[in-house]
Write a protein that holds these residues in place. Structure first.
Motif, PDB file in Angstrom:
ATOM      1  N   THR A   1      10.919  -2.851   7.172  1.00 30.29           N
ATOM      2  CA  THR A   1      10.042  -3.741   6.420  1.00 30.29           C
ATOM      3  C   THR A   1       9.061  -2.900   5.624  1.00 30.29           C
ATOM      4  OG1 THR A   1      10.192  -5.410   8.164  1.00 30.29           O
ATOM      5  CG2 THR A   1       8.393  -5.627   6.568  1.00 30.29           C
ATOM      6  N   PRO A   2       9.101  -2.961   4.280  1.00 25.70           N
ATOM      7  CA  PRO A   2       8.138  -2.187   3.486  1.00 25.70           C
ATOM      8  C   PRO A   2       6.716  -2.617   3.798  1.00 25.70           C
ATOM      9  CG  PRO A   2       9.942  -3.010   2.111  1.00 25.70           C
ATOM     10  CD  PRO A   2      10.061  -3.700   3.434  1.00 25.70           C
ATOM     11  N   LEU A   3       5.820  -1.636   3.892  1.00 27.52           N
ATOM     12  CA  LEU A   3       4.405  -1.915   4.106  1.00 27.52           C
ATOM     13  C   LEU A   3       3.676  -1.794   2.782  1.00 27.52           C
ATOM     14  CD1 LEU A   3       3.829   0.019   7.454  1.00 27.52           C
ATOM     15  CD2 LEU A   3       4.088  -2.449   7.129  1.00 27.52           C
ATOM     16  N   PRO A   4       2.724  -2.684   2.511  1.00 29.75           N
ATOM     17  CA  PRO A   4       2.065  -2.709   1.203  1.00 29.75           C
ATOM     18  C   PRO A   4       0.981  -1.655   1.073  1.00 29.75           C
ATOM     19  CG  PRO A   4       1.135  -4.403   2.599  1.00 29.75           C
ATOM     20  CD  PRO A   4       2.246  -3.767   3.391  1.00 29.75           C
ATOM     21  N   GLY A   5       0.562  -1.432  -0.188  1.00 28.61           N
ATOM     22  CA  GLY A   5      -0.644  -0.667  -0.438  1.00 28.61           C
ATOM     23  C   GLY A   5      -0.445   0.764  -0.904  1.00 28.61           C
ATOM     24  N   GLY A   6       0.731   1.335  -0.732  1.00 31.61           N
ATOM     25  CA  GLY A   6       0.907   2.747  -1.051  1.00 31.61           C
ATOM     26  C   GLY A   6       1.251   3.001  -2.507  1.00 31.61           C
ATOM     27  N   PHE A   7       0.500   3.905  -3.165  1.00 29.35           N
ATOM     28  CA  PHE A   7       0.832   4.330  -4.519  1.00 29.35           C
ATOM     29  C   PHE A   7       1.646   5.619  -4.507  1.00 29.35           C
ATOM     30  CE2 PHE A   7      -2.160   1.360  -6.447  1.00 29.35           C
ATOM     31  CZ  PHE A   7      -1.594   1.151  -7.696  1.00 29.35           C
ATOM     32  N   VAL A   8       1.466   6.436  -3.475  1.00 30.52           N
ATOM     33  CA  VAL A   8       2.057   7.771  -3.475  1.00 30.52           C
ATOM     34  C   VAL A   8       3.358   7.803  -2.699  1.00 30.52           C
ATOM     35  CG1 VAL A   8       1.678  10.185  -2.826  1.00 30.52           C
ATOM     36  CG2 VAL A   8      -0.219   8.811  -3.706  1.00 30.52           C
ATOM     37  N   ASN A   9       3.423   7.130  -1.562  1.00 32.46           N
ATOM     38  CA  ASN A   9       4.551   7.278  -0.652  1.00 32.46           C
ATOM     39  C   ASN A   9       5.055   5.910  -0.232  1.00 32.46           C
ATOM     40  OD1 ASN A   9       6.421   8.457   0.993  1.00 32.46           O
ATOM     41  ND2 ASN A   9       4.960   9.624   2.232  1.00 32.46           N
ATOM     42  N   ALA A  10       6.375   5.758  -0.173  1.00 26.89           N
ATOM     43  CA  ALA A  10       6.965   4.522   0.340  1.00 26.89           C
ATOM     44  C   ALA A  10       6.903   4.555   1.860  1.00 26.89           C
ATOM     45  CB  ALA A  10       8.408   4.399  -0.131  1.00 26.89           C
ATOM     46  N   VAL A  11       6.347   3.508   2.440  1.00 25.32           N
ATOM     47  CA  VAL A  11       6.153   3.448   3.883  1.00 25.32           C
ATOM     48  C   VAL A  11       6.822   2.177   4.399  1.00 25.32           C
ATOM     49  CG1 VAL A  11       4.466   3.448   5.755  1.00 25.32           C
ATOM     50  CG2 VAL A  11       3.943   4.631   3.623  1.00 25.32           C
ATOM     51  N   VAL A  12       7.583   2.300   5.482  1.00 25.82           N
ATOM     52  CA  VAL A  12       8.271   1.145   6.052  1.00 25.82           C
ATOM     53  C   VAL A  12       7.963   1.063   7.538  1.00 25.82           C
ATOM     54  CG1 VAL A  12      10.142   1.208   4.352  1.00 25.82           C
ATOM     55  CG2 VAL A  12      10.399   2.425   6.532  1.00 25.82           C
ATOM     56  N   ARG A  13       8.018  -0.167   8.046  1.00 26.67           N
ATOM     57  CA  ARG A  13       7.877  -0.382   9.483  1.00 26.67           C
ATOM     58  C   ARG A  13       9.253  -0.605  10.090  1.00 26.67           C
ATOM     59  NH1 ARG A  13       4.316  -5.069  12.682  1.00 26.67           N
ATOM     60  NH2 ARG A  13       4.959  -4.411  14.784  1.00 26.67           N
TER      61      ARG A  13
ATOM     62  N   THR B   1       7.219   1.303  15.016  1.00 27.51           N
ATOM     63  CA  THR B   1       6.973   2.598  14.378  1.00 27.51           C
ATOM     64  C   THR B   1       6.847   2.441  12.872  1.00 27.51           C
ATOM     65  OG1 THR B   1       9.303   3.185  13.973  1.00 27.51           O
ATOM     66  CG2 THR B   1       8.382   3.710  16.153  1.00 27.51           C
ATOM     67  N   VAL B   2       6.292   3.463  12.247  1.00 27.51           N
ATOM     68  CA  VAL B   2       6.196   3.558  10.792  1.00 27.51           C
ATOM     69  C   VAL B   2       6.976   4.794  10.362  1.00 27.51           C
ATOM     70  CG1 VAL B   2       4.611   4.004   8.868  1.00 27.51           C
ATOM     71  CG2 VAL B   2       3.980   2.382  10.667  1.00 27.51           C
ATOM     72  N   ARG B   3       7.749   4.675   9.295  1.00 29.21           N
ATOM     73  CA  ARG B   3       8.531   5.803   8.781  1.00 29.21           C
ATOM     74  C   ARG B   3       8.064   6.120   7.362  1.00 29.21           C
ATOM     75  NH1 ARG B   3      13.122   5.898  12.342  1.00 29.21           N
ATOM     76  NH2 ARG B   3      12.443   4.585  14.109  1.00 29.21           N
ATOM     77  N   ARG B   4       7.880   7.415   7.088  1.00 30.76           N
ATOM     78  CA  ARG B   4       7.440   7.851   5.753  1.00 30.76           C
ATOM     79  C   ARG B   4       7.902   9.272   5.516  1.00 30.76           C
ATOM     80  NH1 ARG B   4       2.407  10.175   5.387  1.00 30.76           N
ATOM     81  NH2 ARG B   4       1.648   8.684   3.828  1.00 30.76           N
ATOM     82  N   VAL B   5       8.156   9.591   4.246  1.00 30.83           N
ATOM     83  CA  VAL B   5       8.572  10.944   3.880  1.00 30.83           C
ATOM     84  C   VAL B   5       7.389  11.886   4.092  1.00 30.83           C
ATOM     85  CG1 VAL B   5       9.370  12.422   2.002  1.00 30.83           C
ATOM     86  CG2 VAL B   5      10.246  10.075   2.224  1.00 30.83           C
TER      87      VAL B   5
ATOM     88  N   PHE C   1      -7.950   5.197  11.212  1.00 31.00           N
ATOM     89  CA  PHE C   1      -7.666   5.582   9.831  1.00 31.00           C
ATOM     90  C   PHE C   1      -6.205   5.990   9.723  1.00 31.00           C
ATOM     91  CE2 PHE C   1     -12.223   7.014  10.309  1.00 31.00           C
ATOM     92  CZ  PHE C   1     -12.767   5.967   9.584  1.00 31.00           C
ATOM     93  N   ILE C   2      -5.588   5.653   8.608  1.00 36.16           N
ATOM     94  CA  ILE C   2      -4.201   6.040   8.351  1.00 36.16           C
ATOM     95  C   ILE C   2      -4.153   6.917   7.105  1.00 36.16           C
ATOM     96  CG2 ILE C   2      -3.220   4.031   9.501  1.00 36.16           C
ATOM     97  CD1 ILE C   2      -2.925   2.664   6.794  1.00 36.16           C
ATOM     98  N   ASP C   3      -2.974   7.433   6.788  1.00 37.90           N
ATOM     99  CA  ASP C   3      -2.725   8.235   5.593  1.00 37.90           C
ATOM    100  C   ASP C   3      -3.586   9.501   5.577  1.00 37.90           C
ATOM    101  OD1 ASP C   3      -1.800   9.183   3.242  1.00 37.90           O
ATOM    102  OD2 ASP C   3      -2.452   7.505   2.007  1.00 37.90           O
ATOM    103  N   TRP C   4      -3.219  10.439   6.431  1.00 39.04           N
ATOM    104  CA  TRP C   4      -3.939  11.704   6.574  1.00 39.04           C
ATOM    105  C   TRP C   4      -3.329  12.817   5.723  1.00 39.04           C
ATOM    106  CZ3 TRP C   4      -8.247  12.355   9.828  1.00 39.04           C
ATOM    107  CH2 TRP C   4      -8.575  11.238  10.602  1.00 39.04           C
ATOM    108  N   ASP C   5      -2.527  12.476   4.719  1.00 39.52           N
ATOM    109  CA  ASP C   5      -1.734  13.458   3.983  1.00 39.52           C
ATOM    110  C   ASP C   5      -2.551  14.560   3.326  1.00 39.52           C
ATOM    111  OD1 ASP C   5       0.646  12.383   4.672  1.00 39.52           O
ATOM    112  OD2 ASP C   5       1.098  11.486   2.732  1.00 39.52           O
ATOM    113  N   ILE C   6      -3.783  14.259   2.883  1.00 41.13           N
ATOM    114  CA  ILE C   6      -4.547  15.292   2.174  1.00 41.13           C
ATOM    115  C   ILE C   6      -5.736  15.778   3.007  1.00 41.13           C
ATOM    116  CG2 ILE C   6      -3.816  14.555  -0.116  1.00 41.13           C
ATOM    117  CD1 ILE C   6      -6.475  13.162  -0.474  1.00 41.13           C
TER     118      ILE C   6
END
Length: 249
Positions: free
Chosen positions: A4-16, A20-24, A134-139
Motif C-alpha cells: 500500500t503506497p504511503l502518502p507524503g513523499g517527494f523524494v522516495n516511494a514508500v509502501v506499507r 512494515t514499511v519498505r523504501r529504497v 519522527f520518520i524519514d531520517w535520510d539526511i
C-alpha cells in the motif's frame, strides 16, 4: 503480501507491507542504519526500528502507527502548545542520546535535518494527539543542537506569510522552553532566528540547484511552487526578525 503506497513523499516511494514499511535506501543509508540501531539499543521509541533489507534491496522498517501530519489542514491537537513542547522534548531526547558518540563526530549531536509535521507521527494517549516519533531520517548527520531547534521553529511554529508575528514569537518560545525542559542545558537562543533564515535560504537554493540538475524530486518540488513558498517564508522571517528575537530574549 500486498503493498500500500504511503502518502507524503517527494523524494522516495514508500509502501506499507503488513506491519512494515519498505523504501529504497538513500545515499547515506549506512549512517542512518547505525543511527536507528543506536536508538534501538537505548530503547528510544521515537524512530522506526530497522528490520533489514527485503529481496528487492529495500529497507524494512517497522510501521509506526499513528497520525502523520502531512496535509495542510490538521486537528488543533497537532498545533497545540502541548504538542510543540513535546516535539521539542523528543528532539532533545535523541540529541542527548547521540551527543559524544562516534556518529556525532565533530558535531555536538546527530541532527535529523528535516524535522516537520510531515515527518512526525502523532498518537492520542488520552489527552489528544501528541508527537511520538519522527520518520524519514535520510539526511540525518552531525551538527549543532540549534540547527534542529531552528528547523523545528520554522516548520512547527508556522513562520510564514499569514502568521501573526507575536503569536509566532510565542510559539517559538514554547519550542525553546520545551527543549530546555527535557534535558540539562540551554539552547543558544540568539542563534535560533538566524538559524531559521539559514535553513530557509539553504532549502531554497538546494531545490533550485537540484532542479536545474534535473533531479526528479526537486523538479516536482519546484513545479509545486515550493521555491516561492520558501522564499516568501524567508522574507517574512527577515521582516519580523525583531519580534521573533524579542520573544526569545
Amino acid at each position: 503480501m500486498s503493498e500500500t503506497p504511503l502518502p507524503g513523499g517527494f523524494v522516495n516511494a514508500v509502501v506499507r507491507v503488513g506491519d512494515t514499511v519498505r523504501r529504497v535506501p538513500g545515499p547515506r543509508a549506512a549512517f542512518v542504519h547505525h543511527l536507528l540501531r543506536l536508538f534501538e539499543r537505548h530503547g528510544w521509541a521515537g524512530a522506526p526500528r530497522l528490520l533489514g533489507l527485503d529481496e528487492q534491496g529495500r529497507e524494512i522498517l517497522c510501521f509506526v502507527a499513528g497520525h502523520v501530519a502531512w496535509e495542510e489542514g490538521q486537528p488543533d491537537d497537532v498545533t497545540s502548545d502541548e504538542s510543540l513542547a513535546r516535539v521539542a522534548g523528543l528532539v532533545r531526547e535523541f540529541h542527548d542520546l547521540t551527543a559524544g558518540t562516534a556518529l556525532a563526530g565533530d558535531g555536538e549531536v546527530v541532527c535529523h535535518n528535516d524535522l516537520s509535521p510531515k515527518n512526525t507521527v502523532y498518537r492520542d494517549g488520552g489527552a489528544g494527539l501528541r508527537p511520538v516519533a519522527f520518520i524519514d531520517w535520510d539526511i540525518a548527520g552531525p551538527g549543532r543542537r540549534v540547527h534542529d531547534v531552528a528547523h523545528v521553529c520554522w516548520q512547527y511554529a508556522g513562520l510564514a506569510p499569514g502568521a501573526d508575528p507575536e503569536e509566532a514569537a510565542r510559539r517559538v518560545r514554547v519550542i525553546c522552553d520545551g527543549y530546555e525542559a527535557a534535558g540539562r542545558g540551554a539552547v543558544v537562543r540568539r542563534e535560533v532566528v538566524p538559524g531559521v533564515l539559514w535553513w530557509q535560504d539553504r532549502c531554497r537554493r538546494g531545490i533550485e540547484a537540484d532542479a536545474r540538475a534535473g533531479l526528479p524530486h526537486a523538479v516536482r518540488l519546484r513545479a509545486a511552487g515550493v521555491v516561492e513558498q520558501v522564499r516568501a517564508a524567508h522574507d517574512w522571517v527577515a521582516r519580523h526578525r525583531g519580534v521573533l528575537e524579542r520573544g526569545l530574549s
